[in-house]
Write an enzyme that holds these catalytic residues in place. Structure first.
Site, PDB file in Angstrom:
ATOM      1  N   LYS A   9       0.828  -1.199   0.000  1.00 53.01           N
ATOM      2  CA  LYS A   9       0.000   0.000   0.000  1.00 53.01           C
ATOM      3  C   LYS A   9       0.872   1.263   0.000  1.00 53.01           C
ATOM      4  O   LYS A   9       2.084   1.190   0.220  1.00 53.01           O
ATOM      5  CB  LYS A   9      -0.941  -0.059   1.215  1.00 53.01           C
ATOM      6  CG  LYS A   9      -1.925  -1.245   1.157  1.00 53.01           C
ATOM      7  CD  LYS A   9      -2.802  -1.307   2.388  1.00 53.01           C
ATOM      8  CE  LYS A   9      -3.811  -2.455   2.307  1.00 53.01           C
ATOM      9  NZ  LYS A   9      -4.674  -2.529   3.511  1.00 53.01           N
ATOM     10  N   TYR A  49     -12.118  -2.870  -3.565  1.00 51.10           N
ATOM     11  CA  TYR A  49     -12.688  -2.863  -2.216  1.00 51.10           C
ATOM     12  C   TYR A  49     -14.229  -2.835  -2.222  1.00 51.10           C
ATOM     13  O   TYR A  49     -14.833  -2.440  -1.222  1.00 51.10           O
ATOM     14  CB  TYR A  49     -12.125  -1.703  -1.408  1.00 51.10           C
ATOM     15  CG  TYR A  49     -10.749  -1.984  -0.830  1.00 51.10           C
ATOM     16  CD1 TYR A  49     -10.512  -3.122  -0.055  1.00 51.10           C
ATOM     17  CD2 TYR A  49      -9.685  -1.099  -1.029  1.00 51.10           C
ATOM     18  CE1 TYR A  49      -9.260  -3.380   0.482  1.00 51.10           C
ATOM     19  CE2 TYR A  49      -8.423  -1.353  -0.490  1.00 51.10           C
ATOM     20  CZ  TYR A  49      -8.221  -2.500   0.270  1.00 51.10           C
ATOM     21  OH  TYR A  49      -6.979  -2.754   0.809  1.00 51.10           O
ATOM     22  N   ASN A 112      -1.878  -0.267   7.388  1.00 53.93           N
ATOM     23  CA  ASN A 112      -1.370  -1.619   7.653  1.00 53.93           C
ATOM     24  C   ASN A 112      -0.543  -2.210   6.518  1.00 53.93           C
ATOM     25  O   ASN A 112      -0.339  -3.424   6.441  1.00 53.93           O
ATOM     26  CB  ASN A 112      -2.505  -2.548   8.098  1.00 53.93           C
ATOM     27  CG  ASN A 112      -3.540  -2.776   7.014  1.00 53.93           C
ATOM     28  OD1 ASN A 112      -3.430  -2.219   5.921  1.00 53.93           O
ATOM     29  ND2 ASN A 112      -4.528  -3.605   7.301  1.00 53.93           N
ATOM     30  N   HIS A 115      -1.750  -5.649   1.418  1.00 52.54           N
ATOM     31  CA  HIS A 115      -2.999  -6.376   1.166  1.00 52.54           C
ATOM     32  C   HIS A 115      -2.677  -7.765   0.635  1.00 52.54           C
ATOM     33  O   HIS A 115      -1.749  -7.926  -0.147  1.00 52.54           O
ATOM     34  CB  HIS A 115      -3.852  -5.633   0.122  1.00 52.54           C
ATOM     35  CG  HIS A 115      -4.970  -6.478  -0.406  1.00 52.54           C
ATOM     36  ND1 HIS A 115      -6.192  -6.560   0.221  1.00 52.54           N
ATOM     37  CD2 HIS A 115      -5.034  -7.338  -1.468  1.00 52.54           C
ATOM     38  CE1 HIS A 115      -6.964  -7.409  -0.448  1.00 52.54           C
ATOM     39  NE2 HIS A 115      -6.287  -7.891  -1.476  1.00 52.54           N
ATOM     40  N   GLU A 126      -9.144 -10.833  -7.864  1.00 54.37           N
ATOM     41  CA  GLU A 126      -8.169  -9.744  -7.744  1.00 54.37           C
ATOM     42  C   GLU A 126      -7.033  -9.869  -8.766  1.00 54.37           C
ATOM     43  O   GLU A 126      -6.583  -8.860  -9.327  1.00 54.37           O
ATOM     44  CB  GLU A 126      -7.622  -9.706  -6.314  1.00 54.37           C
ATOM     45  CG  GLU A 126      -8.696  -9.271  -5.305  1.00 54.37           C
ATOM     46  CD  GLU A 126      -8.268  -9.337  -3.847  1.00 54.37           C
ATOM     47  OE1 GLU A 126      -9.035  -8.864  -2.989  1.00 54.37           O
ATOM     48  OE2 GLU A 126      -7.173  -9.868  -3.549  1.00 54.37           O
TER      49      GLU A 126
END
Ligand code: DAT
Ligand code: MG
Length: 148
Positions: A9, A49, A112, A115, A126
């Site tokens: 990310k 998402y 965080n 992913h 994905e």
């Protein structure tokens, strides 16, 4: 053999942790079969998402993921989905087991770092969304020392 989608990310990129994080997957034995850096378009973020669309954190999540470049990749290996998730650690870094990426490098759920697909259907969706269907694996000469 299984494939999973993993994304570093924007916080991982901004903090200079690309090498550190990829290195953990790579050293473990997960094989990188596709990888790219990109600024995530709004439409891609929303598709990725979509399952969280109704959650209160959704707007912040979309803003976060589109806030700078990410590194997207496809990893391959036996039980790659679970192996990658275990290497990442729990969603909230404060709950993650020490030794995992999120525990060792993160502090809060909204930053965080990484992913990873959470199951076979998600992984297929994905990988298709981010890379399409034309993926090719490669022969790793070290495999006989990593996989029995
Ligand atoms: P994971 O990324 O471990 O698969 P998830 O799919 O449940 O977790 O959620 C996707 C992301 O959304 C997660 O990495 C961080 C964010 N998120 C999840 N739950 C949250 C919450 N309660 N508050 C804030 N952000 C949250
Ligand atoms: Mg998830």
């Amino acid at each position: 053999m299984e494939r999973t989608f993993v994304m570093l990310k924007p916080d991982a990129v901004q903090r200079g942790l690309i090498g550190e994080i990829i290195g953990r997957f790579e050293k473990r034995g997960l094989k990188i079969i596709a990888m790219k850096m990109l600024h995530v378009p709004q439409s891609l973020a929303e598709k990725h998402y979509a399952v969280h669309k109704e959650r209160p954190f959704y707007p912040g999540l979309i803003k976060y993921i589109t806030s700078g470049p990410v590194v997207a990749m496809v990893l391959e290996g036996p039980n790659a989905i679970q192996a990658a998730r275990n290497t990442m650690g729990a969603t909230n870094p404060v709950d993650a087991t020490p030794g995992t990426i999120r525990a060792d490098l993160g502090m809060e759920i909204g930053r965080n770092l990484v992913h990873g697909s959470d199951g076979p259907e998600t992984a297929a969706f994905e990988i298709g969304l981010w890379f399409g269907t034309e993926l090719q694996s490669w022969q790793r000469d070290l495999d006989r020392w990593i996989l029995e």
